[in-house]
Design a protein around this motif. Structure first.
Motif, mmCIF file in Angstrom:
data_model
loop_
_atom_site.group_PDB
_atom_site.id
_atom_site.type_symbol
_atom_site.label_atom_id
_atom_site.label_comp_id
_atom_site.label_asym_id
_atom_site.label_seq_id
_atom_site.Cartn_x
_atom_site.Cartn_y
_atom_site.Cartn_z
ATOM 1 N N LYS A 64 0.849 -1.192 0.000
ATOM 2 C CA LYS A 64 0.000 0.000 0.000
ATOM 3 C C LYS A 64 0.885 1.243 0.000
ATOM 4 C CE LYS A 64 -3.677 -2.339 2.555
ATOM 5 N NZ LYS A 64 -4.476 -2.350 3.808
ATOM 6 N N PRO A 65 0.511 2.295 -0.705
ATOM 7 C CA PRO A 65 1.345 3.507 -0.787
ATOM 8 C C PRO A 65 1.587 4.116 0.592
ATOM 9 C CG PRO A 65 -0.408 3.556 -2.428
ATOM 10 C CD PRO A 65 -0.711 2.406 -1.505
ATOM 11 N N LEU A 66 2.800 4.633 0.772
ATOM 12 C CA LEU A 66 3.153 5.312 2.022
ATOM 13 C C LEU A 66 2.918 6.809 1.929
ATOM 14 C CD1 LEU A 66 6.555 3.460 2.644
ATOM 15 C CD2 LEU A 66 4.335 2.925 3.676
ATOM 16 N N PHE A 67 3.064 7.361 0.718
ATOM 17 C CA PHE A 67 2.930 8.798 0.502
ATOM 18 C C PHE A 67 1.891 9.064 -0.584
ATOM 19 C CE2 PHE A 67 7.477 8.059 1.563
ATOM 20 C CZ PHE A 67 7.495 8.684 2.804
ATOM 21 N N GLN A 68 1.158 10.156 -0.420
ATOM 22 C CA GLN A 68 0.232 10.583 -1.449
ATOM 23 C C GLN A 68 1.004 11.192 -2.607
ATOM 24 O OE1 GLN A 68 -2.723 13.200 0.197
ATOM 25 N NE2 GLN A 68 -3.280 11.779 1.851
ATOM 26 N N THR A 69 0.491 11.055 -3.792
ATOM 27 C CA THR A 69 1.152 11.610 -4.976
ATOM 28 C C THR A 69 0.634 13.018 -5.256
ATOM 29 O OG1 THR A 69 -0.541 10.628 -6.404
ATOM 30 C CG2 THR A 69 1.461 9.336 -5.987
ATOM 31 N N GLY A 70 1.468 13.779 -5.974
ATOM 32 C CA GLY A 70 1.021 15.100 -6.417
ATOM 33 C C GLY A 70 1.400 16.243 -5.514
ATOM 34 N N SER A 71 2.094 16.004 -4.388
ATOM 35 C CA SER A 71 2.515 17.104 -3.513
ATOM 36 C C SER A 71 4.041 17.121 -3.451
ATOM 37 C CB SER A 71 1.946 16.937 -2.103
ATOM 38 O OG SER A 71 2.356 15.717 -1.537
ATOM 39 N N GLU A 72 4.605 18.345 -3.364
ATOM 40 C CA GLU A 72 6.056 18.479 -3.369
ATOM 41 C C GLU A 72 6.667 17.846 -2.127
ATOM 42 O OE1 GLU A 72 9.492 21.999 -3.345
ATOM 43 O OE2 GLU A 72 7.423 22.468 -3.884
ATOM 44 N N ARG A 73 6.099 18.148 -0.957
ATOM 45 C CA ARG A 73 6.597 17.539 0.278
ATOM 46 C C ARG A 73 5.792 16.277 0.568
ATOM 47 N NH1 ARG A 73 10.014 19.544 3.898
ATOM 48 N NH2 ARG A 73 10.106 18.584 5.963
ATOM 49 N N PRO A 74 6.429 15.201 1.007
ATOM 50 C CA PRO A 74 5.702 13.949 1.239
ATOM 51 C C PRO A 74 4.519 14.124 2.191
ATOM 52 C CG PRO A 74 8.068 13.593 1.382
ATOM 53 C CD PRO A 74 7.861 15.073 1.301
ATOM 54 N N THR A 75 3.361 13.657 1.744
ATOM 55 C CA THR A 75 2.153 13.646 2.571
ATOM 56 C C THR A 75 1.780 12.194 2.813
ATOM 57 O OG1 THR A 75 1.403 15.722 1.577
ATOM 58 C CG2 THR A 75 -0.238 14.401 2.755
ATOM 59 N N LEU A 76 1.635 11.833 4.062
ATOM 60 C CA LEU A 76 1.435 10.423 4.414
ATOM 61 C C LEU A 76 0.026 9.954 4.093
ATOM 62 C CD1 LEU A 76 3.229 10.362 7.897
ATOM 63 C CD2 LEU A 76 4.142 9.593 5.708
ATOM 64 N N THR A 77 -0.056 8.736 3.592
ATOM 65 C CA THR A 77 -1.336 8.046 3.463
ATOM 66 C C THR A 77 -1.686 7.430 4.819
ATOM 67 O OG1 THR A 77 -0.264 5.966 2.863
ATOM 68 C CG2 THR A 77 -0.796 7.486 1.053
ATOM 69 N N GLU A 78 -2.816 6.739 4.874
ATOM 70 C CA GLU A 78 -3.188 6.072 6.129
ATOM 71 C C GLU A 78 -2.138 5.023 6.500
ATOM 72 O OE1 GLU A 78 -6.873 3.432 8.015
ATOM 73 O OE2 GLU A 78 -7.112 4.475 6.102
ATOM 74 N N THR A 79 -1.661 4.277 5.505
ATOM 75 C CA THR A 79 -0.598 3.298 5.759
ATOM 76 C C THR A 79 0.686 4.005 6.172
ATOM 77 O OG1 THR A 79 -1.553 1.783 4.134
ATOM 78 C CG2 THR A 79 0.756 1.425 4.749
ATOM 79 N N GLY A 80 0.978 5.130 5.531
ATOM 80 C CA GLY A 80 2.168 5.906 5.873
ATOM 81 C C GLY A 80 2.126 6.414 7.303
ATOM 82 N N ARG A 81 0.928 6.828 7.765
ATOM 83 C CA ARG A 81 0.806 7.301 9.154
ATOM 84 C C ARG A 81 1.043 6.158 10.135
ATOM 85 N NH1 ARG A 81 -3.219 10.543 6.730
ATOM 86 N NH2 ARG A 81 -4.860 9.016 7.180
ATOM 87 N N LEU A 82 0.563 4.954 9.797
ATOM 88 C CA LEU A 82 0.817 3.792 10.652
ATOM 89 C C LEU A 82 2.313 3.494 10.695
ATOM 90 C CD1 LEU A 82 -0.199 1.370 12.319
ATOM 91 C CD2 LEU A 82 -0.436 0.103 10.154
ATOM 92 N N CYS A 83 2.955 3.546 9.534
ATOM 93 C CA CYS A 83 4.403 3.320 9.466
ATOM 94 C C CYS A 83 5.142 4.390 10.271
ATOM 95 C CB CYS A 83 4.851 3.333 8.009
ATOM 96 S SG CYS A 83 6.619 3.075 7.772
ATOM 97 N N HIS A 84 4.643 5.632 10.203
ATOM 98 C CA HIS A 84 5.264 6.719 10.954
ATOM 99 C C HIS A 84 5.207 6.453 12.457
ATOM 100 C CE1 HIS A 84 5.144 11.214 12.245
ATOM 101 N NE2 HIS A 84 6.345 10.700 12.397
ATOM 102 N N GLN A 85 4.078 5.977 12.941
ATOM 103 C CA GLN A 85 3.954 5.654 14.367
ATOM 104 C C GLN A 85 4.977 4.580 14.763
ATOM 105 O OE1 GLN A 85 -0.094 4.521 15.172
ATOM 106 N NE2 GLN A 85 -0.948 6.446 14.364
ATOM 107 N N HIS A 86 5.065 3.546 13.927
ATOM 108 C CA HIS A 86 6.020 2.475 14.212
ATOM 109 C C HIS A 86 7.456 3.017 14.175
ATOM 110 C CE1 HIS A 86 2.861 -0.626 12.631
ATOM 111 N NE2 HIS A 86 2.559 -0.142 13.829
ATOM 112 N N ALA A 87 7.733 3.866 13.197
ATOM 113 C CA ALA A 87 9.094 4.409 13.033
ATOM 114 C C ALA A 87 9.504 5.250 14.238
ATOM 115 C CB ALA A 87 9.176 5.235 11.755
#
Length: 367
Positions: A64-87
């Motif tokens: 599942k994607p970690l970052f949303q597409t189309g923005s200059e600075r990385p924007t987290l997806t729901e999966t990305g936010r979960l990964c961020h918590q773990h990180a």
């Protein structure tokens, strides 16, 4: 025995992978993430590796994607936010483990030095041992010959010093943009040429040196930079480079072998005086045949070509380390030949007046 539904060896991200994820999350490009990892952890990484780690993490989280597409600075997806918590949890645990490890370390300061500095570093060790005994010593860490280059020295000596891996390093002066570091001069190393014993002069002018085939260090070392800088500054013809090597012993053995075989050539070895010291007659690596050669200072008119050698610590340091730095400066002042050949009988090595900050900043540093 029931097999776990998911093995811990199924490609689960490592603590370092999570740190790479955080670096990429907080930057706009893979290149910036690489720079962040280097500045923060002293780790050399490449952009492709950042991409590979993100692919690995994404695969482990179900592709599942970690970052949303189309923005200059990385924007987290729901999966990305979960990964961020773990990180963040992994990072916190990682820093806690490092803190416990550091607190458990012996309190002996670690001094990193280049191989040719051992001549006087060993004297410092003896002095500390005689005064305090083995329980209050420096741990000395030799760097590699190729770490003499400016970029290599920064990566393998100055950055580890900032991160607490070392408490002191010997080499070039720390750049002004590296805050928190304190460089103190040990000596000026004099650029010298190894020539045949029959050479008529006690010095060699730069204009004359340019006519000889030279055995020199690679372009990233201070001695080579200084040599080429002066040749360009004074409009002297291009240098004739016969051989390049980080290992001075390679050049010395080549000259000695040619002499023993009766090979006629005029090759000249060029190195700083502190590197040359142990290869001179009556020193450890002078060896058989050393009497057939001599070392002479390289000059331009009355100007000596010199390199500054410093010991660098953090601004805040222990009393033992301050005492060791002071003693190291004393040892270097008293060591014959470290700064070059004696200029006249009964005098020590030629000493250069202490220049102002501008001259320091323009001079190639280290050797």
């Amino acid at each position: 025995m029931t097999r776990p539904e998911q093995s811990v060896r199924d490609g689960q991200p490592t603590p370092w992978d999570y740190l790479v994820f955080l670096a990429r999350m907080n930057t706009t490009t893979h290149r910036q993430a690489v720079d962040h990892l280097y500045e923060t952890y002293g780790e050399t990484y490449v952009e492709q590796s950042v991409g590979n780690v993100l692919k690995k993490i994404r695969k482990w989280y179900g592709n599942k994607p970690l970052f949303q597409t189309g923005s200059e600075r990385p924007t987290l997806t729901e999966t990305g936010r979960l990964c961020h918590q773990h990180a963040e949890r992994v990072k916190s645990l990682y820093e806690h483990i490092r803190e416990e490890r550091d607190n458990a370390k012996p309190l002996l300061p670690r001094l990193a030095h280049l191989p040719h500095h051992l001549h006087y570093v060993a004297r410092l060790e003896s002095w500390l041992r005689n005064k305090y005994g083995p329980e209050k010593m420096l741990e000395t860490i030799p760097l590699r010959q190729q770490h003499r280059g400016d970029n290599e020295f920064k990566q393998h000596a100055l950055l580890p010093l900032r991160h607490g891996e070392y408490q002191a390093v010997i080499g070039r002066r720390a750049p002004e943009d590296m805050d928190g570091l304190r460089s103190e001069r040990l000596y000026w190393a004099q650029l010298q040429a190894k020539v045949k014993a029959g050479y008529a002069g006690d010095t060699m002018q730069l204009t004359e040196l340019s006519k000889y085939p030279l055995m020199v260090a690679p372009r990233d070392l201070g001695s080579r930079l200084l040599l080429e800088q002066k040749v360009e500054q004074y409009g002297i013809g291009p240098l004739i480079i016969a051989e390049e090597s980080y290992e001075t012993s390679t050049h010395i053995l080549r000259m000695r072998a040619d002499h023993q075989a009766g090979v006629l050539n005029d090759r000249v070895v060029v190195v700083p005086s502190d590197v040359a010291l142990v290869f001179k007659t009556d020193y450890e690596f002078g060896g058989t045949g050393a009497e057939h050669f001599k070392w002479v200072p390289i000059m331009h008119n009355a100007e000596q070509l010199q390199l500054e050698v410093c010991v660098t610590t953090l601004n805040q340091r222990s009393e033992l380390l301050t005492e060791a730095v002071t003693q190291l400066q004393y040892i270097c002042r008293k060591l014959p030949g470290l700064e070059g050949e004696q200029r006249g009988r009964g005098r020590g090595p030629a000493r250069r007046p202490v220049p102002g900050p501008r001259q320091d900043s323009r001079r190639p540093a280290g050797n």
